[in-house]
Motif scaffolding. Structure first.
Motif, PDB file in Angstrom:
ATOM      1  N   GLY A 234     -39.709   9.262  11.032  1.00  0.00           N
ATOM      2  CA  GLY A 234     -38.938   8.204  10.378  1.00  0.00           C
ATOM      3  C   GLY A 234     -37.915   7.595  11.326  1.00  0.00           C
ATOM      4  O   GLY A 234     -37.776   6.366  11.409  1.00  0.00           O
ATOM      5  N   GLU A 235     -37.206   8.448  12.062  1.00  0.00           N
ATOM      6  CA  GLU A 235     -36.214   7.936  13.019  1.00  0.00           C
ATOM      7  C   GLU A 235     -36.880   7.033  14.046  1.00  0.00           C
ATOM      8  O   GLU A 235     -36.388   5.951  14.366  1.00  0.00           O
ATOM      9  N   LEU A 236     -38.006   7.487  14.577  1.00  0.00           N
ATOM     10  CA  LEU A 236     -38.692   6.712  15.615  1.00  0.00           C
ATOM     11  C   LEU A 236     -39.167   5.370  15.054  1.00  0.00           C
ATOM     12  O   LEU A 236     -38.983   4.323  15.688  1.00  0.00           O
ATOM     13  N   ALA A 237     -39.742   5.391  13.872  1.00  0.00           N
ATOM     14  CA  ALA A 237     -40.262   4.138  13.306  1.00  0.00           C
ATOM     15  C   ALA A 237     -39.132   3.139  13.104  1.00  0.00           C
ATOM     16  O   ALA A 237     -39.276   1.941  13.396  1.00  0.00           O
ATOM     17  N   HIS A 238     -37.994   3.627  12.624  1.00  0.00           N
ATOM     18  CA  HIS A 238     -36.871   2.705  12.400  1.00  0.00           C
ATOM     19  C   HIS A 238     -36.296   2.199  13.712  1.00  0.00           C
ATOM     20  O   HIS A 238     -35.886   1.038  13.809  1.00  0.00           O
ATOM     21  N   GLU A 239     -36.258   3.049  14.713  1.00  0.00           N
ATOM     22  CA  GLU A 239     -35.817   2.589  16.026  1.00  0.00           C
ATOM     23  C   GLU A 239     -36.748   1.501  16.551  1.00  0.00           C
ATOM     24  O   GLU A 239     -36.312   0.519  17.137  1.00  0.00           O
ATOM     25  N   CYS A 240     -38.041   1.678  16.333  1.00  0.00           N
ATOM     26  CA  CYS A 240     -39.009   0.672  16.787  1.00  0.00           C
ATOM     27  C   CYS A 240     -38.757  -0.657  16.078  1.00  0.00           C
ATOM     28  O   CYS A 240     -38.809  -1.723  16.701  1.00  0.00           O
TER      29      CYS A 240
ATOM     30  N   GLN B 280     -35.882  -1.656  14.828  1.00  0.00           N
ATOM     31  CA  GLN B 280     -34.603  -2.170  15.345  1.00  0.00           C
ATOM     32  C   GLN B 280     -34.791  -2.835  16.705  1.00  0.00           C
ATOM     33  O   GLN B 280     -34.252  -3.909  16.964  1.00  0.00           O
ATOM     34  N   LEU B 281     -35.576  -2.210  17.560  1.00  0.00           N
ATOM     35  CA  LEU B 281     -35.738  -2.742  18.917  1.00  0.00           C
ATOM     36  C   LEU B 281     -36.603  -4.008  18.921  1.00  0.00           C
ATOM     37  O   LEU B 281     -36.575  -4.773  19.878  1.00  0.00           O
ATOM     38  N   HIS B 282     -37.358  -4.222  17.863  1.00  0.00           N
ATOM     39  CA  HIS B 282     -38.118  -5.471  17.753  1.00  0.00           C
ATOM     40  C   HIS B 282     -37.236  -6.611  17.238  1.00  0.00           C
ATOM     41  O   HIS B 282     -37.589  -7.781  17.390  1.00  0.00           O
ATOM     42  N   GLY B 283     -36.141  -6.296  16.589  1.00  0.00           N
ATOM     43  CA  GLY B 283     -35.340  -7.352  15.988  1.00  0.00           C
ATOM     44  C   GLY B 283     -36.008  -7.867  14.720  1.00  0.00           C
ATOM     45  O   GLY B 283     -36.841  -7.170  14.123  1.00  0.00           O
ATOM     46  N   GLY B 284     -35.660  -9.097  14.317  1.00  0.00           N
ATOM     47  CA  GLY B 284     -36.082  -9.653  13.024  1.00  0.00           C
ATOM     48  C   GLY B 284     -37.569  -9.554  12.758  1.00  0.00           C
ATOM     49  O   GLY B 284     -37.987  -9.237  11.633  1.00  0.00           O
ATOM     50  N   ILE B 285     -38.374  -9.757  13.787  1.00  0.00           N
ATOM     51  CA  ILE B 285     -39.824  -9.737  13.580  1.00  0.00           C
ATOM     52  C   ILE B 285     -40.287  -8.379  13.071  1.00  0.00           C
ATOM     53  O   ILE B 285     -41.314  -8.260  12.400  1.00  0.00           O
ATOM     54  N   GLY B 286     -39.488  -7.328  13.384  1.00  0.00           N
ATOM     55  CA  GLY B 286     -39.873  -5.959  13.009  1.00  0.00           C
ATOM     56  C   GLY B 286     -39.839  -5.706  11.520  1.00  0.00           C
ATOM     57  O   GLY B 286     -40.449  -4.750  11.048  1.00  0.00           O
ATOM     58  N   VAL B 287     -39.120  -6.543  10.768  1.00  0.00           N
ATOM     59  CA  VAL B 287     -39.058  -6.316   9.315  1.00  0.00           C
ATOM     60  C   VAL B 287     -39.955  -7.293   8.550  1.00  0.00           C
ATOM     61  O   VAL B 287     -39.843  -7.406   7.336  1.00  0.00           O
ATOM     62  N   THR B 288     -40.843  -7.970   9.269  1.00  0.00           N
ATOM     63  CA  THR B 288     -41.733  -8.907   8.565  1.00  0.00           C
ATOM     64  C   THR B 288     -43.060  -8.247   8.216  1.00  0.00           C
ATOM     65  O   THR B 288     -43.493  -7.290   8.871  1.00  0.00           O
ATOM     66  N   PHE B 289     -43.700  -8.813   7.200  1.00  0.00           N
ATOM     67  CA  PHE B 289     -45.030  -8.337   6.821  1.00  0.00           C
ATOM     68  C   PHE B 289     -46.056  -8.723   7.883  1.00  0.00           C
ATOM     69  O   PHE B 289     -47.057  -8.037   8.102  1.00  0.00           O
ATOM     70  N   GLU B 290     -45.764  -9.855   8.558  1.00  0.00           N
ATOM     71  CA  GLU B 290     -46.684 -10.381   9.564  1.00  0.00           C
ATOM     72  C   GLU B 290     -46.882  -9.395  10.725  1.00  0.00           C
ATOM     73  O   GLU B 290     -47.973  -9.275  11.279  1.00  0.00           O
ATOM     74  N   HIS B 291     -45.813  -8.693  11.113  1.00  0.00           N
ATOM     75  CA  HIS B 291     -45.899  -7.799  12.260  1.00  0.00           C
ATOM     76  C   HIS B 291     -46.612  -6.502  11.882  1.00  0.00           C
ATOM     77  O   HIS B 291     -46.549  -6.072  10.734  1.00  0.00           O
ATOM     78  N   ASP B 292     -47.268  -5.882  12.854  1.00  0.00           N
ATOM     79  CA  ASP B 292     -48.051  -4.677  12.561  1.00  0.00           C
ATOM     80  C   ASP B 292     -47.208  -3.403  12.391  1.00  0.00           C
ATOM     81  O   ASP B 292     -47.692  -2.401  11.870  1.00  0.00           O
ATOM     82  N   LEU B 293     -45.964  -3.447  12.862  1.00  0.00           N
ATOM     83  CA  LEU B 293     -45.184  -2.201  12.887  1.00  0.00           C
ATOM     84  C   LEU B 293     -45.126  -1.500  11.530  1.00  0.00           C
ATOM     85  O   LEU B 293     -45.198  -0.283  11.448  1.00  0.00           O
ATOM     86  N   HIS B 294     -44.990  -2.296  10.464  1.00  0.00           N
ATOM     87  CA  HIS B 294     -44.785  -1.662   9.157  1.00  0.00           C
ATOM     88  C   HIS B 294     -45.989  -0.848   8.716  1.00  0.00           C
ATOM     89  O   HIS B 294     -45.863   0.061   7.897  1.00  0.00           O
TER      90      HIS B 294
END
Lengths: 377, 428
Positions: free
Chosen positions: A322-328, A330-344
């Motif tokens: 969980g810590e690592l995923a959230h850091e990832c 955070q380090l992506h910035g705004g795009i990291g919290v979008t549905f469009e990006h694969d991180l989620h």
């Protein structure tokens, strides 16, 4: 994942990895968001042909491992499932196969259906609980003549609406009993739940005087406690391996991003404040690999350290995944919290695995109990 | 031509285990948890410390005589020429027994490991058997008062004088130097080249004119840290290790071994797993909870579970790193991951007992059992994040050397060392 695989294991892992890239690429995963099953038609059966459900059944039941230790082989699959955020009830189906196989030839027909992928079974074990009471069962499995009768509530049950059968763990007096209940049994109600994962489905399953013949009992009535403990170890260890795969994908994406993304004329990867966070993430990632591999070895060998190793891996990957995923993010910035990006996709899988089959806090309670008992001995 | 004796079959792990077990049970004393005291314990009386060091030497000699010392050291230097798996067996058999803990780090590694990697045949013959017999305890002369992390910025100077070198300068943070015998020392031999290219490594005995050792009191009263002053210390050129001005080649290996030794992930280190009743033994958490009357308290159990988890992950991680480095899957710089995780373990084990102790962590009496001193230990915990290379340096190494991220800006690169700024200047 371990450094050295045998050529057969390597082939096995790569075959599944290629299959997942081909059948369920990220675009497909997004499309499965509203799919009732969470995976395309035919997907699970094809996976079963690749060996996804046969590793924990002996050859006499039509199964077989790659390396001689089916649990270790299975972690290679779980790791690839995490790396690709793949759909499908890998953990519960394999737990059921392990349970049925442990009971000998009595449930050979049910095993055959799971091995071919024609049928899906899931493990109805989790109940609403607290860390101190983690693992206690309230569902009652009573004996009535030639029948057993199941009463109580299980939640969440993964793939409940897709399953043809439920392996229900409950109590009979002071003992633990497991019974295989067909999905169409009278008195069984499935109420879908909303899940954190795009493709993982779950439901509340209510048993109201569900009556099945004694032949449906898996193992001994009142004597399944050790087997249920082993199933929990298997589930915990597989979740740890799957989370490690998801951590690896999220981390690799974020390292690549750090080299490509420039701010103030420099790549993100050149900032010490960020480099140090990458160093911590790399440590969590390598520790997760090591912990889940050690858990697989211990559970595979069935030694006295299997409970501690599997709980340590589950607690560690749950917390630091969980810590690592959230850091990832955070380090992506705004795009990291979008549905469009694969991180989620990976954050979701890590989040699911953190919560099911015991949270980090619940496994810490288990670890404490194990250590206190060891010290008292 | 060859005699049969030259074809000695390697002892099997089972035979080795049987032999080690028999020796240990017959000759070594079972120890209580935390009986081997270390700097985390606060002030230790000198007589007690010297007696413990003497016992360590004695055990080392017994191991040597029993054919159990230097498991992975070549036979020609007094070792057994066996494998890391044999060392692991010895480590496992030592769980719960006294062992020569004063002679492991820095004596066996990094010091002896550096000698094995970079020493001449004569240098190895002279020192390695003596080390394995417990006759030589070594110390690192590495950090200086002017800087710890910037190791290559050493100011201690060695000037050649015929067949000898004359050393002047000061080293610091050497634990136990006051009872040690030999030093491995990084010194500057050339000020006119960039810093990494003007260093040379020497070795010398500590008990001689020209070396003054002062002890440093840590915040909790422990006096194991030392500072040394070298004044016109003469060292023969035959005690130089590696090339003149080639000290950084040695230094890189030196620091690799130091990181591995910090993590007890070195085949020349004898150390029972899970801390050998030391600070990383999770059993201390149960002792603390018992003595605090909190064994059934879920909050205390959460802390116990956290500590146990942290230690359980450590062993497999160190093994994974060791195998990954040996198998070429990881750069040997990945040893820094183990160093960083070692800190995670120590931090947990120096914090959780204090947390479990409640107010007794701040004020304790003689009858408080395992809770005694937990606050002291908590207060001094950062020492573990500093000693053996700071965790900040470990994070730099992981990000730059393992992940390949851009290096930090350094103003001392490609500049003659004498022109490198060593403090604020009034004008630029």
């Amino acid at each position: 994942m371990r450094w050295e695989l045998s050529p057969d294991q390597q082939f096995f892992r790569e075959t599944t990895a290629r299959f997942l890239v081909d059948q369920v690429p990220v675009a497909t995963l997004r499309g499965l968001r509203d799919d009732p099953a969470g995976f395309p038609a035919g997907y699970w059966r094809k996976g079963a042909e690749l060996g996804w459900t046969s590793l924990l059944a002996g050859e006499e039941l039509g199964g077989g491992s790659i390396s001689g230790d089916g649990l270790v082989d299975l972690t290679l699959l779980a790791y690839e499932f995490g790396r690709h955020a793949a759909p499908g009830p890998l953990v519960p189906t394999n737990v059921v196969v392990a349970a049925l196989a442990a009971a000998g030839a009595a449930h050979a027909d049910a095993v055959a259906g799971l091995l071919s992928g024609d049928r899906i079974a899931t493990w109805a074990w989790m109940e609403a609980t607290t860390p101190e009471r983690f693992g206690e069962l309230t569902v009652e499995i009573g004996v009535d003549g030639e029948d057993v009768v199941v009463n109580g509530v299980k939640r969440p049950v993964e793939a409940a609406a897709q399953a043809d059968a439920f392996l229900v763990s409950g109590r009979t007096g002071d003992g633990v009993t497991q019974v295989l209940v067909p999905a169409d049994a009278a008195g069984l109600a499935v109420t879908p739940l909303t899940t954190v994962d795009l493709t993982r489905r779950a439901a509340t399953v209510t048993f109201t005087d569900v009556r099945v013949p004694r032949a449906a009992v898996v193992g001994e009535i009142g004597g399944a406690g050790d087997q249920v403990e082993r199933q929990l170890q298997i589930a915990a260890m597989l979740c740890a391996a799957e989370t490690t795969g998801a951590m690896q994908s999220a981390f690799d994406m974020t390292v690549e991003w750090a080299f490509e993304r420039y701010s103030f004329g420099r790549p993100l990867a050149s900032y010490q404040a960020l480099k140090h966070r990458f160093a911590d993430m790399k440590m969590w990632l390598e520790a997760s690999h090591a912990a889940s591999d050690a858990a697989a070895d211990a559970v595979g060998a069935g030694g006295p350290d299997a409970a501690a190793r599997s709980s340590a891996a589950k607690a560690y990957t749950g917390e630091y995944g969980g810590e690592l995923a959230h850091e990832c993010v955070q380090l992506h910035g705004g795009i990291g919290v979008t549905f469009e990006h694969d991180l989620h996709l990976f954050l979701r899988r890590i989040t699911w695995n953190r919560a099911v089959y015991g949270t980090p806090a619940e496994h810490r309670q288990r670890l404490a109990r194990i250590l206190i008992e060891r010290e008292a001995a | 031509m060859n005699t049969a004796a030259e074809h000695v079959e390697m002892e099997s792990l089972e035979d080795f285990r049987r032999r080690a077990r028999a020796f240990i049970r017959e000759n070594l004393r079972p120890i209580a948890r935390r009986e081997h005291r270390d700097f985390t314990d606060g002030a230790i009386a000198d007589e007690e410390e010297l007696a413990a060091v003497a016992r360590s030497r004695e055990i080392q000699r017994m191991l040597f005589d029993a054919g159990l010392a230097g498991v992975c050291v070549p036979r020609e230097y007094g070792g057994l020429g066996l494998t890391p798996a044999h060392q692991q067996v010895l480590n496992e058999e030592l769980v719960g027994y006294e062992f020569p803990h004063h002679l492991q780090s820095p004596t066996m590694s990094p010091c002896m490991a550096v000698l094995l990697d970079f020493g001449t045949h004569e240098q190895k013959l002279r020192h390695i058997p003596a080390i394995l017999k417990g006759e030589e305890i070594w110390i690192q002369f590495l950090s200086e008062p002017s800087g710890g992390s910037d190791v290559a910025g050493a100011l201690t100077t060695a000037v050649r004088d015929g067949d000898e070198w004359i050393l002047n300068g000061s080293k610091v943070w050497s634990t136990g130097a006051w009872w040690s015998d030999w030093a491995l020392c990084l010194a500057r031999t050339n000020w006119d080249v960039p810093k990494h290219r003007g260093l040379t490594v020497f070795m010398f005995p500590l008990d001689q004119p020209g070396i003054e050792i002062q002890r440093i009191e840590m915040l909790h009263g422990n006096k194991e840290f030392c500072q040394e002053f070298m004044t016109d210390l003469r060292v023969p050129d035959s005690d130089r290790i590696g090339e003149v001005d080639g000290g950084w080649t040695v230094g890189i290996g030196w620091m690799f071994h130091e990181r591995m030794a910090m993590a007890h992930n070195e085949p020349v280190i004898t150390w029972p797993p899970s801390g050998g009743h030391g600070i990383s033994d999770p059993g201390v958490l149960v002792d603390a909870a018992r003595d605090a009357g909190r064994l059934d308290d879920p909050l205390a159990r959460d802390l116990i579970g956290r500590g146990y988890m942290t230690t359980l992950v450590g062993g497999p991680l160190q093994r994974r790193l060791g195998e990954g480095i040996a198998g070429g899957h990881l750069s040997d710089q990945a040893a820094s991951i183990g160093r960083l995780y070692g800190w995670e373990v120590t931090k947990a084990m120096m914090t959780l007992p204090f947390e479990i102790a409640g107010a007794t962590g701040a004020a304790w009496g003689d009858d408080d059992g395992a809770l005694r001193g937990s606050g002291q230990s908590y207060m001094v915990r950062q020492a573990i994040a500093i000693a053996g290379g700071t965790i900040e340096m470990a994070r730099n190494v992981i990000s730059e050397r393992v992940l390949g991220m851009p290096r930090e800006l350094a103003l001392d690169r490609d500049v003659p060392f004498r022109d490198v700024p060593r403090g604020p200047t009034a004008h630029r």
